[in-house]
Design a protein around this motif. Structure first.
Motif, PDB file in Angstrom:
ATOM      1  N   GLU A 170      10.874   4.454  -2.842  1.00 41.12           N
ATOM      2  CA  GLU A 170      10.819   3.278  -1.976  1.00 41.12           C
ATOM      3  C   GLU A 170      11.754   3.386  -0.779  1.00 41.12           C
ATOM      4  N   ASN A 171      12.913   4.002  -0.971  1.00 38.64           N
ATOM      5  CA  ASN A 171      13.907   4.076   0.104  1.00 38.64           C
ATOM      6  C   ASN A 171      13.526   5.040   1.225  1.00 38.64           C
ATOM      7  N   THR A 172      12.472   5.826   1.000  1.00 39.26           N
ATOM      8  CA  THR A 172      12.025   6.738   2.061  1.00 39.26           C
ATOM      9  C   THR A 172      10.833   6.175   2.838  1.00 39.26           C
ATOM     10  N   ILE A 173      10.318   5.027   2.420  1.00 40.42           N
ATOM     11  CA  ILE A 173       9.167   4.433   3.093  1.00 40.42           C
ATOM     12  C   ILE A 173       9.578   3.850   4.439  1.00 40.42           C
ATOM     13  N   ALA A 174       8.769   4.099   5.443  1.00 37.36           N
ATOM     14  CA  ALA A 174       8.952   3.483   6.757  1.00 37.36           C
ATOM     15  C   ALA A 174       7.619   2.932   7.233  1.00 37.36           C
ATOM     16  N   LEU A 175       7.648   1.704   7.740  1.00 42.19           N
ATOM     17  CA  LEU A 175       6.485   1.107   8.392  1.00 42.19           C
ATOM     18  C   LEU A 175       6.796   1.043   9.881  1.00 42.19           C
ATOM     19  N   VAL A 176       5.855   1.492  10.702  1.00 40.20           N
ATOM     20  CA  VAL A 176       6.138   1.602  12.138  1.00 40.20           C
ATOM     21  C   VAL A 176       4.972   1.091  12.982  1.00 40.20           C
ATOM     22  N   VAL A 177       5.324   0.330  14.001  1.00 33.56           N
ATOM     23  CA  VAL A 177       4.385   0.001  15.074  1.00 33.56           C
ATOM     24  C   VAL A 177       5.005   0.517  16.370  1.00 33.56           C
ATOM     25  N   ASN A 178       4.274   1.306  17.108  1.00 30.25           N
ATOM     26  CA  ASN A 178       4.798   1.911  18.331  1.00 30.25           C
ATOM     27  C   ASN A 178       4.682   0.968  19.530  1.00 30.25           C
ATOM     28  N   PRO A 179       5.500   1.191  20.567  1.00 30.60           N
ATOM     29  CA  PRO A 179       5.398   0.395  21.801  1.00 30.60           C
ATOM     30  C   PRO A 179       4.044   0.613  22.478  1.00 30.60           C
ATOM     31  N   ALA A 180       3.679  -0.296  23.343  1.00 29.37           N
ATOM     32  CA  ALA A 180       2.405  -0.176  24.063  1.00 29.37           C
ATOM     33  C   ALA A 180       2.330   1.120  24.858  1.00 29.37           C
ATOM     34  N   GLN A 181       3.468   1.550  25.417  1.00 30.13           N
ATOM     35  CA  GLN A 181       3.492   2.761  26.237  1.00 30.13           C
ATOM     36  C   GLN A 181       3.519   4.042  25.405  1.00 30.13           C
ATOM     37  N   HIS A 182       3.622   3.915  24.100  1.00 33.49           N
ATOM     38  CA  HIS A 182       3.693   5.096  23.228  1.00 33.49           C
ATOM     39  C   HIS A 182       2.632   5.047  22.133  1.00 33.49           C
ATOM     40  N   ARG A 183       1.504   4.467  22.426  1.00 26.28           N
ATOM     41  CA  ARG A 183       0.419   4.418  21.453  1.00 26.28           C
ATOM     42  C   ARG A 183      -0.870   4.896  22.098  1.00 26.28           C
TER      43      ARG A 183
ATOM     44  N   VAL B 147       0.843  -1.205   0.000  1.00 26.83           N
ATOM     45  CA  VAL B 147       0.000   0.000   0.000  1.00 26.83           C
ATOM     46  C   VAL B 147       0.872   1.246   0.000  1.00 26.83           C
ATOM     47  N   ALA B 148       1.907   1.240   0.819  1.00 27.27           N
ATOM     48  CA  ALA B 148       2.800   2.399   0.922  1.00 27.27           C
ATOM     49  C   ALA B 148       3.483   2.688  -0.404  1.00 27.27           C
ATOM     50  N   LEU B 149       3.797   1.654  -1.164  1.00 24.00           N
ATOM     51  CA  LEU B 149       4.443   1.838  -2.469  1.00 24.00           C
ATOM     52  C   LEU B 149       3.583   2.652  -3.427  1.00 24.00           C
ATOM     53  N   LYS B 150       2.276   2.598  -3.253  1.00 22.36           N
ATOM     54  CA  LYS B 150       1.359   3.348  -4.113  1.00 22.36           C
ATOM     55  C   LYS B 150       1.176   4.787  -3.650  1.00 22.36           C
ATOM     56  N   GLN B 151       1.576   5.067  -2.410  1.00 27.70           N
ATOM     57  CA  GLN B 151       1.388   6.397  -1.845  1.00 27.70           C
ATOM     58  C   GLN B 151       2.677   7.208  -1.782  1.00 27.70           C
TER      59      GLN B 151
ATOM     60  N   ASP C 146      -5.523   0.612  21.076  1.00 28.15           N
ATOM     61  CA  ASP C 146      -5.248  -0.776  21.421  1.00 28.15           C
ATOM     62  C   ASP C 146      -5.752  -1.737  20.345  1.00 28.15           C
ATOM     63  N   GLN C 147      -5.725  -1.268  19.101  1.00 25.49           N
ATOM     64  CA  GLN C 147      -5.905  -2.147  17.947  1.00 25.49           C
ATOM     65  C   GLN C 147      -4.630  -1.988  17.124  1.00 25.49           C
ATOM     66  N   LEU C 148      -3.956  -3.093  16.838  1.00 23.45           N
ATOM     67  CA  LEU C 148      -2.707  -3.046  16.091  1.00 23.45           C
ATOM     68  C   LEU C 148      -2.847  -2.192  14.839  1.00 23.45           C
ATOM     69  N   HIS C 149      -1.922  -1.276  14.629  1.00 22.96           N
ATOM     70  CA  HIS C 149      -1.927  -0.461  13.417  1.00 22.96           C
ATOM     71  C   HIS C 149      -0.493  -0.150  13.014  1.00 22.96           C
ATOM     72  N   VAL C 150      -0.214  -0.342  11.749  1.00 22.48           N
ATOM     73  CA  VAL C 150       1.107  -0.060  11.191  1.00 22.48           C
ATOM     74  C   VAL C 150       1.052   1.305  10.522  1.00 22.48           C
ATOM     75  N   HIS C 151       1.895   2.222  10.963  1.00 25.65           N
ATOM     76  CA  HIS C 151       1.967   3.545  10.349  1.00 25.65           C
ATOM     77  C   HIS C 151       2.750   3.439   9.040  1.00 25.65           C
ATOM     78  N   MET C 152       2.198   4.007   7.983  1.00 25.32           N
ATOM     79  CA  MET C 152       2.875   4.062   6.679  1.00 25.32           C
ATOM     80  C   MET C 152       3.283   5.510   6.440  1.00 25.32           C
ATOM     81  N   VAL C 153       4.565   5.787   6.605  1.00 23.65           N
ATOM     82  CA  VAL C 153       5.062   7.159   6.608  1.00 23.65           C
ATOM     83  C   VAL C 153       6.402   7.254   5.878  1.00 23.65           C
ATOM     84  N   ARG C 154       6.931   8.480   5.815  1.00 22.11           N
ATOM     85  CA  ARG C 154       8.260   8.703   5.237  1.00 22.11           C
ATOM     86  C   ARG C 154       9.304   8.815   6.352  1.00 22.11           C
ATOM     87  N   LEU C 155      10.503   8.327   6.048  1.00 23.09           N
ATOM     88  CA  LEU C 155      11.614   8.529   6.968  1.00 23.09           C
ATOM     89  C   LEU C 155      11.991  10.001   7.016  1.00 23.09           C
ATOM     90  N   LYS C 156      12.457  10.460   8.158  1.00 16.70           N
ATOM     91  CA  LYS C 156      13.040  11.792   8.231  1.00 16.70           C
ATOM     92  C   LYS C 156      14.334  11.813   7.415  1.00 16.70           C
TER      93      LYS C 156
END
Length: 232
Positions: A138-151, A130-134, A154-164
């Motif tokens: 490709e080298n700037t794509i980052a997929l992220v799941v945050n720690p429990a203490q930083h979310r 999905v991220a490849l279409k947005q 409480d439903q698993l979600h992968v952030h599709m974002v750009r690297l800094k």
């Protein structure tokens, strides 16, 4: 006399309006603060043909006929969906330029987060495609799941974002591993977290310069630490 009789009802009316607005704001804040908002979307907002859809769903799909969905923040924009996952536009994109991208990939099944043994391995590849279409590079794509203490959800979600910019230079070497297959991301992340003695951790996935993918674990939020999480 007439002025006093008129003023009192007006004051009462104003007070009632203020109370009503306060209650509305409290409800809105409660909804925003709910840690089950994403699970509510999975349960009540995907099927626009469902009975009383506009009443039951708190974030109607953009293609629905619900009258409450005019504001960007009040619309559910689905980017992709399969039998197991959905990908949606994050409301953080509202009011931002077209260059800014922030999406969320979620399982349709109830999974709390990185700590849940039911976390599905296939969500990483789904999110990547999905991220490849947005995101064009490709080298700037980052997929992220945050720690429990930083979310906040409480439903698993992968952030599709750009690297800094230059984020890779700040990746701690001892916190990263490499994989050729995204099906092994959870396994590799868990092994790395055990090595670092982390009970709670977040996961970031991006391309590796030698091919395959980088898997990074961090006890803080990889989203805010290494990616363009917001446009403001």
């Amino acid at each position: 006399m007439h002025s006093q009789n008129f003023t009192r009802p007006v004051r009462i009316f104003v007070i009632e309006v203020v109370i009503s607005l306060s209650l509305i704001l409290l409800v809105a804040d409660a909804m925003a603060a709910s840690r089950e908002a994403l699970w509510d979307i999975i349960n009540n907002c995907l099927d626009i043909s469902a009975l009383d859809y506009c009443k039951v769903c708190t974030l109607p799909r953009a293609e629905s006929s619900c009258k409450e969905k005019f504001r960007c923040e009040a619309q559910l924009k689905i980017w992709s969906e399969s039998s197991n996952y959905i990908a949606m536009k994050d409301r953080k994109m509202c009011g931002c330029t077209e260059e800014f991208v922030h999406g969320l990939a979620l399982p349709r099944a109830q999974v709390t987060g990185v700590e849940d043994p039911k976390r599905p391995s296939g969500i990483w590849e789904f999110a990547w495609n999905v991220a490849l279409k947005q995101i064009s590079s490709e080298n700037t794509i980052a997929l992220v799941v945050n720690p429990a203490q930083h979310r906040s959800q409480d439903q698993l979600h992968v952030h599709m974002v750009r690297l800094k910019e230059n984020a890779r230079k700040s990746f701690p070497k001892r916190s990263i591993a490499r994989t050729e297959s995204m099906d092994r991301v959870w396994v590799i992340a868990q092994e790395k977290a055990k090595e670092l003695k982390l009970d709670d951790y977040g996961v970031l996935v991006t391309t590796h310069t030698d091919g395959g993918f980088v898997v990074l674990v961090d006890q803080e939020s990889p989203e805010y630490k290494f990616t363009e999480a917001t446009c403001r």
